[in-house]
Design an enzyme around this catalytic site. Sequence first.
Site, PDB file in Angstrom:
ATOM      1  N   CYS A  85      -1.089  -2.797 -11.124  1.00 25.38           N
ATOM      2  CA  CYS A  85       0.422  -2.612 -11.229  1.00 25.38           C
ATOM      3  C   CYS A  85       0.613  -1.077 -11.080  1.00 25.38           C
ATOM      4  O   CYS A  85       1.595  -0.746 -10.429  1.00 25.38           O
ATOM      5  CB  CYS A  85       1.001  -3.140 -12.398  1.00 25.38           C
ATOM      6  N   THR A  86      -0.252  -0.355 -11.682  1.00 23.80           N
ATOM      7  CA  THR A  86      -0.056   1.348 -11.443  1.00 23.80           C
ATOM      8  C   THR A  86      -0.184   1.587  -9.920  1.00 23.80           C
ATOM      9  O   THR A  86       0.654   2.400  -9.467  1.00 23.80           O
ATOM     10  CB  THR A  86      -1.085   2.044 -12.327  1.00 23.80           C
TER      11      THR A  86
END
Length: 362
Positions: A85-86
Amino acid sequence: MPTPYRHTAPVHPKAATGLVAAVYAQMERDFLLADGPLMSLSPAPDLLAATWALLREAELAGAAARTDKEAVASAVSRANRCPFCTEAHALLAHGAGDHGLAEAARAGRIPDDAGQAALLVWASATRSPGDPALARPPFPAAHAPEFVGTALATHFINRMVTALVDEDALLPSALRRSVHVRRAAALAIGKAARRKVTPGDGLTVLAELPHLRDLPAGDVGPLPGWAGEGAIGPAYRTLRVVASAGGELLTDPARAAVLDALAGWDGEHPPLGGDPVGAYLVGVPEDDRPAARLALLAALAPYRLTETDVAAWRAGRAQRAQRAEPGEGDGELTRLLAFGAFAAVERVEGWITVGVPSVQRP
């Protein structure tokens, strides 16, 4: 054939019908593609719909800059130790046009621009109750629903994706190693990342959810005061109702143990050594522990959820049901994880809305 999905078998876009097909169609139109990490929620169609609606209305639609919201999502994901997700949100920030902000968010650096610096400090502090940054939100009140909604949606999705997706299988190593690769990839998604999304359309996939259609208005719960008058509040409330319903899969002692653990949680990650959640389960009957363990891991340390944890829960479920068909129970597993994940999100909501004025509703 190997897939990047762990523990469950999601609905493939070509096989989707009904609510799942409707959500996938909106995702394809308004985001990037249906065949992505959110597909892991498809064994629980109402949960998929509610999660998508909140993400769409808070992060993709609205007046606040898309680059800023993607950077917030990337910084929150980094705080939650969700590598996929980062990188994904940083890539979307690249695609939306702010390369410097994207790189700062993914690396945990403070950008030169004072406004962007304050925004990333706020996002990174959303796991830190009492942090001074939370008392002074670095965005105008009119944009608070979008930034708070984006942060809360990200906290929930981080936990679910980390638990249900093999991030290494989805995340090319070159993307993590090279800014040049990230910039090149951003060109391919730039049009999608800059797409104008009409607010409110995400609520259309929620119209037929039985959790809301058949419940008295009082049982649905209030709209969040921070969310303003648009679609973000109803989307968040729907996710709260749907995710909280997963608690019905736990016995009373197991559910109480999960909620008691979250009531005392201070946002810290569990120590790396030992069992991250075992101490919270001491008073829970042995047969009830596997389900409670899954919910607690989703809340506190989804990156430490293992095949052994899932197998122990499935074995107990099969014994009680006297059957064990392949893939059976995928929806229940998804809902158990969502219950724990959203219990953590509700704690975070209380921390990060301290400095956000509530909207008075009639």
